[in-house]
Design a protein around this motif. Structure first.
Motif, PDB file in Angstrom:
ATOM      1  N   SER A 252      13.842 -56.387 -17.077  1.00 34.62           N
ATOM      2  CA  SER A 252      14.515 -56.670 -18.048  1.00 34.62           C
ATOM      3  C   SER A 252      14.471 -55.403 -19.159  1.00 34.62           C
ATOM      4  N   LEU A 253      15.528 -54.855 -19.556  1.00 33.81           N
ATOM      5  CA  LEU A 253      15.446 -53.666 -20.541  1.00 33.81           C
ATOM      6  C   LEU A 253      14.996 -54.115 -21.791  1.00 33.81           C
ATOM      7  N   PRO A 254      15.204 -54.942 -22.682  1.00 31.77           N
ATOM      8  CA  PRO A 254      14.789 -55.394 -23.940  1.00 31.77           C
ATOM      9  C   PRO A 254      13.237 -55.568 -23.748  1.00 31.77           C
ATOM     10  N   ASP A 255      12.761 -56.266 -22.616  1.00 34.28           N
ATOM     11  CA  ASP A 255      11.394 -56.597 -22.560  1.00 34.28           C
ATOM     12  C   ASP A 255      10.533 -55.295 -22.399  1.00 34.28           C
ATOM     13  N   ARG A 256      11.343 -54.579 -21.542  1.00 27.25           N
ATOM     14  CA  ARG A 256      10.493 -53.119 -21.381  1.00 27.25           C
ATOM     15  C   ARG A 256      10.309 -52.397 -22.550  1.00 27.25           C
ATOM     16  N   LYS A 257      11.325 -52.348 -23.416  1.00 23.51           N
ATOM     17  CA  LYS A 257      11.157 -51.954 -24.848  1.00 23.51           C
ATOM     18  C   LYS A 257      10.080 -52.345 -25.670  1.00 23.51           C
ATOM     19  N   LEU A 258       9.948 -53.731 -25.325  1.00 22.90           N
ATOM     20  CA  LEU A 258       9.082 -54.471 -26.064  1.00 22.90           C
ATOM     21  C   LEU A 258       7.592 -54.007 -25.795  1.00 22.90           C
ATOM     22  N   ILE A 259       7.371 -54.342 -24.397  1.00 24.84           N
ATOM     23  CA  ILE A 259       6.126 -53.960 -23.977  1.00 24.84           C
ATOM     24  C   ILE A 259       5.584 -52.554 -24.207  1.00 24.84           C
ATOM     25  N   GLU A 260       6.492 -51.626 -24.147  1.00 22.10           N
ATOM     26  CA  GLU A 260       6.486 -50.253 -24.348  1.00 22.10           C
ATOM     27  C   GLU A 260       5.857 -50.202 -25.911  1.00 22.10           C
ATOM     28  N   ARG A 261       6.471 -50.601 -26.834  1.00 20.52           N
ATOM     29  CA  ARG A 261       6.203 -50.777 -28.143  1.00 20.52           C
ATOM     30  C   ARG A 261       4.655 -51.322 -28.352  1.00 20.52           C
ATOM     31  N   LEU A 262       4.568 -52.402 -27.829  1.00 26.58           N
ATOM     32  CA  LEU A 262       3.159 -53.089 -27.690  1.00 26.58           C
ATOM     33  C   LEU A 262       2.073 -52.292 -27.667  1.00 26.58           C
ATOM     34  N   LEU A 263       2.236 -51.634 -26.218  1.00 28.49           N
ATOM     35  CA  LEU A 263       1.249 -50.868 -25.739  1.00 28.49           C
ATOM     36  C   LEU A 263       1.089 -49.623 -26.574  1.00 28.49           C
ATOM     37  N   LYS A 264       2.257 -48.792 -26.995  1.00 27.86           N
ATOM     38  CA  LYS A 264       2.001 -47.726 -27.855  1.00 27.86           C
ATOM     39  C   LYS A 264       1.281 -47.995 -29.176  1.00 27.86           C
ATOM     40  N   THR A 265       1.574 -49.222 -29.683  1.00 31.12           N
ATOM     41  CA  THR A 265       1.018 -49.620 -30.967  1.00 31.12           C
ATOM     42  C   THR A 265      -0.319 -49.595 -30.791  1.00 31.12           C
ATOM     43  N   SER A 266      -0.785 -50.025 -29.559  1.00 30.33           N
ATOM     44  CA  SER A 266      -2.246 -50.449 -29.411  1.00 30.33           C
ATOM     45  C   SER A 266      -2.815 -49.012 -28.541  1.00 30.33           C
ATOM     46  N   SER A 267      -2.166 -47.962 -28.963  1.00 30.54           N
ATOM     47  CA  SER A 267      -2.934 -46.658 -28.588  1.00 30.54           C
ATOM     48  C   SER A 267      -2.670 -46.172 -27.315  1.00 30.54           C
ATOM     49  N   PHE A 268      -2.005 -47.037 -26.314  1.00 30.15           N
ATOM     50  CA  PHE A 268      -1.951 -46.737 -24.860  1.00 30.15           C
ATOM     51  C   PHE A 268      -0.887 -45.676 -24.665  1.00 30.15           C
TER      52      PHE A 268
ATOM     53  N   MET B   2      10.963 -60.591 -10.590  1.00 33.52           N
ATOM     54  CA  MET B   2      11.816 -59.588 -10.609  1.00 33.52           C
ATOM     55  C   MET B   2      12.416 -59.602  -9.297  1.00 33.52           C
ATOM     56  N   PRO B   3      13.889 -59.096  -9.155  1.00 32.00           N
ATOM     57  CA  PRO B   3      14.718 -59.125  -8.135  1.00 32.00           C
ATOM     58  C   PRO B   3      13.841 -58.070  -7.050  1.00 32.00           C
ATOM     59  N   GLY B   4      13.964 -58.470  -5.690  1.00 31.16           N
ATOM     60  CA  GLY B   4      13.438 -57.567  -4.746  1.00 31.16           C
ATOM     61  C   GLY B   4      11.785 -57.896  -4.683  1.00 31.16           C
ATOM     62  N   MET B   5      11.298 -56.791  -5.216  1.00 31.34           N
ATOM     63  CA  MET B   5       9.725 -57.073  -5.040  1.00 31.34           C
ATOM     64  C   MET B   5       9.426 -57.749  -6.464  1.00 31.34           C
ATOM     65  N   THR B   6       8.802 -58.910  -6.196  1.00 30.27           N
ATOM     66  CA  THR B   6       8.246 -59.583  -7.330  1.00 30.27           C
ATOM     67  C   THR B   6       6.871 -59.032  -7.826  1.00 30.27           C
ATOM     68  N   GLY B   7       6.268 -59.415  -9.190  1.00 29.45           N
ATOM     69  CA  GLY B   7       5.277 -58.842  -9.622  1.00 29.45           C
ATOM     70  C   GLY B   7       4.083 -59.283  -8.839  1.00 29.45           C
ATOM     71  N   TYR B   8       4.133 -60.269  -7.946  1.00 25.54           N
ATOM     72  CA  TYR B   8       3.336 -61.066  -7.078  1.00 25.54           C
ATOM     73  C   TYR B   8       2.953 -59.870  -5.890  1.00 25.54           C
ATOM     74  N   ASP B   9       4.357 -59.596  -5.460  1.00 22.18           N
ATOM     75  CA  ASP B   9       4.325 -58.788  -4.019  1.00 22.18           C
ATOM     76  C   ASP B   9       3.903 -57.406  -4.421  1.00 22.18           C
ATOM     77  N   LEU B  10       4.042 -57.039  -5.656  1.00 22.78           N
ATOM     78  CA  LEU B  10       3.366 -55.615  -6.224  1.00 22.78           C
ATOM     79  C   LEU B  10       2.031 -55.550  -6.349  1.00 22.78           C
TER      80      LEU B  10
END
Lengths: 151, 208
Positions: free
Chosen positions: B17-33, B78-86
């Motif tokens: 999900s594009l908005p979710d990717r943006k959110l997690i990216e921001r959360l991580l960057k804000t936390s210095s990752f 996620m479609p195709g390979m789920t997070g569990y598959d990954l």
């Protein structure tokens, strides 16, 4: 003073959005992530959400008109919408997603159709309200955003 | 004395999900990752240097060190390979299995959570993920690095005992403790060492 009047308006607008159930706490979380390094973060996420959700709603509409209906697919699409809706704090939309999914579960096509129409209205309303909110915020100016975002 | 310059930990975030990717990216960057986002499990595996259907890594290049990943955070649905598959693919890979994996899901389903934890996930976040969740990530990274350091020290000890005198172990060589002798694991989860950087787990050959 024009400036503090604008500020008051943004606070009032946001309070309304919360009181009327359009937004929930997650929206505050987004605002807290906004700062000088990412000054338009909330608006950007919202834009991505509306782009994504418009696409999903179109797909759902197409799927719902197909015969025989694939309730599994409908549920899956709505599930995606629910997920991204909850990420931006779109409370009403999120709740309507649950109604739609329940209808899918019951294989209630009419219920799904009604719910979809309601969802489209909620979507359009939220989009318009947030656009007004962001527009007003831009007038207030970035330095004040941090202040007005605190409840 | 070399000064330790702290390079940020690198997190690979996976979400369709594009908005979710943006959110997690921001959360991580804000936390210095340092953050890399991808939109699918197969792209995640590609980034990690692994083909989706194989265990052996693709050829190691010098610039792959840049891609060293310290933690993977992935959506479940996620479609195709789920997070569990990954997660499974990562844990099946000798190169990647020590990288901590966090699963995110919008659904609070205990059997799902347990399944992921049993498969080796280090943490499970309920979406929407919040800033307070980010503080849970670093301990997992540090824990896996301690484990790594311990393993390397064990290896060095057994090497010197078998009087293998010239075996300089550096960041970039494959870890001989891995079972696959043909493996060219780049130890992709280690951070790249800068010239002046002294990493806590850097191993030095023990010369008598």
């Amino acid at each position: 003073m024009e400036y503090s009047n604008l500020r008051r308006q943004t606070i009032f607008m946001k309070k309304n959005l919360f009181d009327q159930g359009y937004l929930d706490e997650q929206f505050n979380q987004l605002e807290e992530l906004q700062d000088e390094s990412s000054p338009n973060f909330v608006e950007e996420v919202a834009a991505l959400f509306f782009k994504d959700s418009s696409r999903l709603l179109t797909n759902i509409e197409q799927a719902i008109d197909k015969y025989p209906q694939d309730f599994y697919r409908l549920d899956s699409l709505m599930h995606q919408l629910k997920g991204s809706g909850s990420s931006i704090g779109a409370l009403r939309m999120k709740n309507e997603c649950s109604v739609f999914k329940a209808n899918c579960n019951d294989r209630n096509l009419e219920g799904c159709r009604r719910s979809l129409q309601k969802m489209k209205r909620e979507h359009a309303t939220l989009k318009q309200k947030l656009e007004s909110y962001f527009q007003l915020l831009r007038q207030v100016g970035p330095s004040e955003y941090a202040v007005s975002s605190r409840k | 004395m070399a000064v330790a310059i702290e390079t940020p930990f690198h997190v690979l975030a996976v979400d369709d999900s594009l908005p979710d990717r943006k959110l997690i990216e921001r959360l991580l960057k804000t936390s210095s990752f340092q953050v890399t986002t991808v939109d699918s499990g197969s792209k995640a595996l590609e980034f990690l240097g692994l083909h989706a259907h194989e265990d052996s890594p693709i050829s190691v290049q010098a610039d792959q060190q840049e891609a060293a990943v310290n933690l993977i955070i992935t959506d479940y649905c996620m479609p195709g390979m789920t997070g569990y598959d990954l997660l499974k693919k990562i844990k099946e890979s000798s190169c990647l299995r020590d990288i901590p994996v966090v699963i995110m899901s919008s659904e609070n389903i205990p059997s799902r959570i347990n399944r992921c934890l049993e498969e080796g996930a280090d943490e499970f976040f309920l979406k929407p993920v919040r800033l307070s969740d980010m503080s849970k990530l670093k301990p997992h990274i540090l824990k896996s690095r301690c484990k790594e350091q311990y393993q390397q020290e064990q290896h060095l000890q057994s090497n010197s005992e078998s009087s293998n005198s010239s075996n300089p172990t550096n960041e970039n060589s494959s870890n001989p403790t891995n079972e696959n002798s043909s493996s060219t694991c780049s130890n992709s989860h280690k951070r790249k060492a800068n010239d002046d950087e002294v990493l806590p787990h850097a191993t030095r050959p023990k010369h008598n």
